[in-house]
Scaffold this motif. Structure first.
Motif, PDB file in Angstrom:
ATOM      1  N   LEU A 114      37.840  42.702  28.132  1.00 42.59           N
ATOM      2  CA  LEU A 114      38.848  42.255  29.088  1.00 42.59           C
ATOM      3  C   LEU A 114      38.673  42.906  30.464  1.00 42.59           C
ATOM      4  O   LEU A 114      38.911  42.268  31.495  1.00 42.59           O
ATOM      5  CB  LEU A 114      40.256  42.523  28.540  1.00 42.59           C
ATOM      6  N   ASP A 115      38.255  44.168  30.487  1.00 46.05           N
ATOM      7  CA  ASP A 115      38.014  44.815  31.783  1.00 46.05           C
ATOM      8  C   ASP A 115      36.867  44.125  32.521  1.00 46.05           C
ATOM      9  O   ASP A 115      36.933  43.922  33.743  1.00 46.05           O
ATOM     10  CB  ASP A 115      37.704  46.295  31.594  1.00 46.05           C
ATOM     11  N   LEU A 116      35.818  43.765  31.785  1.00 46.57           N
ATOM     12  CA  LEU A 116      34.709  43.036  32.401  1.00 46.57           C
ATOM     13  C   LEU A 116      35.190  41.687  32.911  1.00 46.57           C
ATOM     14  O   LEU A 116      34.857  41.270  34.030  1.00 46.57           O
ATOM     15  CB  LEU A 116      33.582  42.835  31.386  1.00 46.57           C
ATOM     16  N   ALA A 117      35.987  40.999  32.116  1.00 49.05           N
ATOM     17  CA  ALA A 117      36.489  39.686  32.518  1.00 49.05           C
ATOM     18  C   ALA A 117      37.334  39.778  33.785  1.00 49.05           C
ATOM     19  O   ALA A 117      37.233  38.928  34.680  1.00 49.05           O
ATOM     20  CB  ALA A 117      37.296  39.065  31.388  1.00 49.05           C
ATOM     21  N   VAL A 118      38.161  40.808  33.860  1.00 55.14           N
ATOM     22  CA  VAL A 118      38.984  41.012  35.058  1.00 55.14           C
ATOM     23  C   VAL A 118      38.096  41.299  36.261  1.00 55.14           C
ATOM     24  O   VAL A 118      38.305  40.755  37.354  1.00 55.14           O
ATOM     25  CB  VAL A 118      39.992  42.151  34.834  1.00 55.14           C
ATOM     26  N   ASP A 119      37.072  42.132  36.092  1.00 58.66           N
ATOM     27  CA  ASP A 119      36.148  42.407  37.188  1.00 58.66           C
ATOM     28  C   ASP A 119      35.482  41.120  37.687  1.00 58.66           C
ATOM     29  O   ASP A 119      35.329  40.911  38.895  1.00 58.66           O
ATOM     30  CB  ASP A 119      35.069  43.399  36.740  1.00 58.66           C
ATOM     31  N   LEU A 120      35.073  40.274  36.744  1.00 60.89           N
ATOM     32  CA  LEU A 120      34.451  39.016  37.121  1.00 60.89           C
ATOM     33  C   LEU A 120      35.426  38.138  37.893  1.00 60.89           C
ATOM     34  O   LEU A 120      35.045  37.482  38.881  1.00 60.89           O
ATOM     35  CB  LEU A 120      33.952  38.275  35.881  1.00 60.89           C
ATOM     36  N   ALA A 121      36.668  38.113  37.465  1.00 62.91           N
ATOM     37  CA  ALA A 121      37.666  37.281  38.137  1.00 62.91           C
ATOM     38  C   ALA A 121      37.950  37.774  39.545  1.00 62.91           C
ATOM     39  O   ALA A 121      38.017  36.984  40.493  1.00 62.91           O
ATOM     40  CB  ALA A 121      38.954  37.245  37.309  1.00 62.91           C
ATOM     41  N   VAL A 122      38.125  39.079  39.703  1.00 65.09           N
ATOM     42  CA  VAL A 122      38.420  39.640  41.026  1.00 65.09           C
ATOM     43  C   VAL A 122      37.240  39.430  41.970  1.00 65.09           C
ATOM     44  O   VAL A 122      37.422  39.252  43.187  1.00 65.09           O
ATOM     45  CB  VAL A 122      38.790  41.126  40.902  1.00 65.09           C
ATOM     46  N   THR A 153      46.337  38.941  32.963  1.00 64.77           N
ATOM     47  CA  THR A 153      47.014  38.782  34.249  1.00 64.77           C
ATOM     48  C   THR A 153      47.501  40.120  34.778  1.00 64.77           C
ATOM     49  O   THR A 153      47.386  40.409  35.981  1.00 64.77           O
ATOM     50  CB  THR A 153      48.192  37.799  34.117  1.00 64.77           C
ATOM     51  N   ARG A 154      48.046  40.945  33.894  1.00 71.20           N
ATOM     52  CA  ARG A 154      48.534  42.263  34.332  1.00 71.20           C
ATOM     53  C   ARG A 154      47.393  43.086  34.923  1.00 71.20           C
ATOM     54  O   ARG A 154      47.528  43.684  35.994  1.00 71.20           O
ATOM     55  CB  ARG A 154      49.165  43.002  33.151  1.00 71.20           C
ATOM     56  N   ARG A 155      46.268  43.133  34.224  1.00 70.17           N
ATOM     57  CA  ARG A 155      45.126  43.919  34.712  1.00 70.17           C
ATOM     58  C   ARG A 155      44.546  43.310  35.994  1.00 70.17           C
ATOM     59  O   ARG A 155      44.121  44.040  36.903  1.00 70.17           O
ATOM     60  CB  ARG A 155      44.039  44.005  33.632  1.00 70.17           C
ATOM     61  N   PHE A 156      44.528  41.990  36.057  1.00 70.48           N
ATOM     62  CA  PHE A 156      43.998  41.316  37.249  1.00 70.48           C
ATOM     63  C   PHE A 156      44.835  41.667  38.478  1.00 70.48           C
ATOM     64  O   PHE A 156      44.302  42.001  39.542  1.00 70.48           O
ATOM     65  CB  PHE A 156      43.988  39.807  37.020  1.00 70.48           C
ATOM     66  N   VAL A 157      46.143  41.571  38.340  1.00 72.17           N
ATOM     67  CA  VAL A 157      47.023  41.868  39.465  1.00 72.17           C
ATOM     68  C   VAL A 157      46.873  43.322  39.889  1.00 72.17           C
ATOM     69  O   VAL A 157      46.800  43.634  41.086  1.00 72.17           O
ATOM     70  CB  VAL A 157      48.487  41.554  39.104  1.00 72.17           C
ATOM     71  N   ASP A 158      46.779  44.220  38.919  1.00 71.59           N
ATOM     72  CA  ASP A 158      46.628  45.641  39.231  1.00 71.59           C
ATOM     73  C   ASP A 158      45.352  45.892  40.034  1.00 71.59           C
ATOM     74  O   ASP A 158      45.360  46.643  41.019  1.00 71.59           O
ATOM     75  CB  ASP A 158      46.608  46.449  37.936  1.00 71.59           C
ATOM     76  N   LYS A 159      44.267  45.253  39.640  1.00 66.13           N
ATOM     77  CA  LYS A 159      42.992  45.471  40.333  1.00 66.13           C
ATOM     78  C   LYS A 159      42.978  44.797  41.709  1.00 66.13           C
ATOM     79  O   LYS A 159      42.488  45.365  42.693  1.00 66.13           O
ATOM     80  CB  LYS A 159      41.838  44.952  39.482  1.00 66.13           C
ATOM     81  N   THR A 160      43.551  43.606  41.784  1.00 68.91           N
ATOM     82  CA  THR A 160      43.535  42.867  43.043  1.00 68.91           C
ATOM     83  C   THR A 160      44.364  43.565  44.109  1.00 68.91           C
ATOM     84  O   THR A 160      43.986  43.587  45.295  1.00 68.91           O
ATOM     85  CB  THR A 160      44.055  41.433  42.839  1.00 68.91           C
ATOM     86  N   THR A 161      45.487  44.136  43.722  1.00 71.59           N
ATOM     87  CA  THR A 161      46.352  44.794  44.712  1.00 71.59           C
ATOM     88  C   THR A 161      45.693  46.035  45.312  1.00 71.59           C
ATOM     89  O   THR A 161      46.163  46.538  46.338  1.00 71.59           O
ATOM     90  CB  THR A 161      47.706  45.182  44.086  1.00 71.59           C
ATOM     91  N   ARG A 162      44.636  46.516  44.707  1.00 74.67           N
ATOM     92  CA  ARG A 162      43.921  47.666  45.265  1.00 74.67           C
ATOM     93  C   ARG A 162      42.823  47.266  46.253  1.00 74.67           C
ATOM     94  O   ARG A 162      42.202  48.124  46.874  1.00 74.67           O
ATOM     95  CB  ARG A 162      43.326  48.517  44.145  1.00 74.67           C
TER      96      ARG A 162
END
Length: 487
Positions: free
Chosen positions: A271-279, A306-315
């Motif tokens: 999931l962390d990899l997937a979030v990185d790919l999305a961001v 979604t929670r992890r995505f938002v957390d990463k994107t806001t940074r």
């Protein structure tokens, strides 16, 4: 400095066309503006039918000599151009960033080195271009790649020099002469490329650069009877116009067009990899044709994703692209910003929810946006936005994931995040896309075929596929007897 020279971040850039080995002015000009802060960079020569005709005539005149130049000598000159690019990486990087607003750090470390690599790769590939002879009832078949003729290359504003040289390098290596028309919003590095090519010793007329609007000079180029190849990267509507313009002369076209690519995230993915790919899809302020703007997530992990995505994107840091700390720069033009916000506001009115973003910021910056509660047939899911705007939909199983992924008129790329190699193979085999990435994104090799399916394009370029396009393939069949004795 002359009236035809700009100073862009301390770099001198000639604003005139480059035709037949000479700088050529036009009666009219257009204004080039930096998207970073709206600064007027200068007035650029605005070409039309006369300049188009002159450039094609120069390319036609130079073609016989260039086509007859041995491959090894053409390759040597392309390597010399690459040398010139590498000597001026810092200058090219700052000019490009000023002109199109992409990150300076990316231009320095990745994009401009890739520009040089484009020339080196196709120079070397041309030297090993070969097809083994084969026999037919005792007759020998020999396949050759013959230069096709003057080529018109029309390139976009989101990665101006890299995408220009992705076309220029194989066309020149193939023995074609070139007329390059960069996008009117980002003309500057194409002018510098003309200087670099001339300094490398490229003969006059082999590379010509003309500037202006598509309706004024582009149409005159693509409808010219002496043009033998047209390669275009850009929008579907413009591609239709180019294809219609080329049709009367049956001029072959290669079209790399828009995308509405999916990122499929399965529950078994890292999931962390997937979030990185999305961001990562916010790269270049979302102005990437390959971007996976449709995030499709298996329902059981959608909330956590979604929670992890938002957390990463806001940074992410949004601001001046010349700052090393910046992650997202501006969008290219006020007209493009208005287009992006129009898509978002219509989606919100139709019932979408902005998890983050959903609005412009100061200047030409748009807040990174993620929209949910979107229908598959909605405009925001079906049409290319070309900005930092992603949508998120959920699916229940593989069949639904594939159906949603393939459910647009586009087919440029797709990305799959899964921990199951068998699933990766099954799903990728069903996706309609020119490129599929599995647990990665934007890994590109110049020897691989590149292009899109459906409305994402016509044809493939890269490696031998580039030479197949820029050349006329010939098969020479020789009989085993019939020779006279010349001894």
């Amino acid at each position: 400095m002359t009236e035809h020279t700009l100073k862009v971040a301390g770099v001198a850039v000639d604003t005139r066309h480059w035709i037949g080995g000479e700088r050529v002015a036009s009666a009219g000009t257009f204004t080039d503006v930096s998207p970073i802060d709206g600064t007027v960079l200068g007035e650029i020569a605005r070409g039309g039918p006369a300049e188009a005709a002159a450039a094609v005539a120069a390319a036609k005149s130079a073609f016989p000599g260039w086509a007859a130049t041995p491959r090894a000598e053409r390759a040597r000159l392309l390597h010399a151009i690459a040398d010139g690019v590498e000597k001026r990486i810092e200058e090219l990087a700052i000019v490009e960033t000023t002109d199109n607003g992409a990150l300076l750090r990316s231009h320095r470390r990745g994009v401009m080195p890739r520009v040089a690599h484009n020339f080196r790769f196709f120079a070397d590939w041309s030297l090993k271009l070969d097809h083994e002879d084969f026999e037919t009832r005792g007759h020998t078949n020999h396949v050759s790649w013959d230069p096709a003729g003057p080529s018109v290359l029309i390139t976009p504003w989101n990665a101006p020099l890299m995408l220009s040289t992705w076309k220029v390098a194989p066309a020149l290596a193939a023995g074609n002469t070139v007329v390059l028309k960069p996008a009117e919003w980002t003309p500057l590095t194409a002018s510098l490329l003309a200087d670099i090519a001339a300094e490398a010793g490229l003969p006059a007329g082999v590379l010509n650069v003309v500037q202006g609007y598509g309706a004024e000079i582009g149409d005159a180029l693509t409808s010219h009877p002496d043009v033998r190849r047209i390669s275009f990267t850009g929008s579907v509507p413009t591609a239709r116009r180019i294809a219609a313009s080329a049709a009367p002369h049956l001029t072959p076209v290669s079209l790399e067009l828009g995308g509405k690519s999916p990122l499929l995230v399965f529950a078994d993915a890292d999931l962390d990899l997937a979030v990185d790919l999305a961001v990562e899809q916010y790269d270049n302020a979302g102005q990437v044709c390959l971007a996976a703007t449709r995030i499709l997530v298996e329902g059981s992990v959608a909330e956590e994703f979604t929670r992890r995505f938002v957390d990463k994107t806001t940074r992410l840091q949004q601001g001046d692209p010349r700052d090393e700390a910046t992650d997202i720069g501006p969008n290219i033009h006020p007209r493009q910003l208005e287009k992006i916000d129009g898509f978002v506001q219509r989606a919100l009115t139709a019932g979408a929810r902005a998890v983050i973003g959903g609005h412009p910021k100061d200047g030409q910056y748009y807040a990174p946006t993620l929209l949910t509660d979107v229908a598959q047939d909605s405009e925001i899911v079906q049409e290319e936005v070309f900005g930092p705007v992603l949508t998120l939909q959920t699916f229940a199983d593989e069949d639904e994931a594939v159906r949603l992924a393939n459910g647009t008129r586009f087919g440029l790329a797709a990305t799959v995040a899964t921990g199951d190699p068998e699933r990766a193979e099954r799903v990728s085999a069903q996706l309609v896309a020119g490129t599929v990435w599995i647990n990665c994104f934007f890994v590109r090799d110049l020897q691989a075929p590149f292009g899109g399916s459906r409305h994402s394009g016509v044809g493939r370029e890269g490696g031998t596929w580039s030479f197949d396009f820029y050349c006329d393939l010939k098969n020479t069949v020789t009989a085993p007897k019939g020779w006279k004795d010349h001894g």
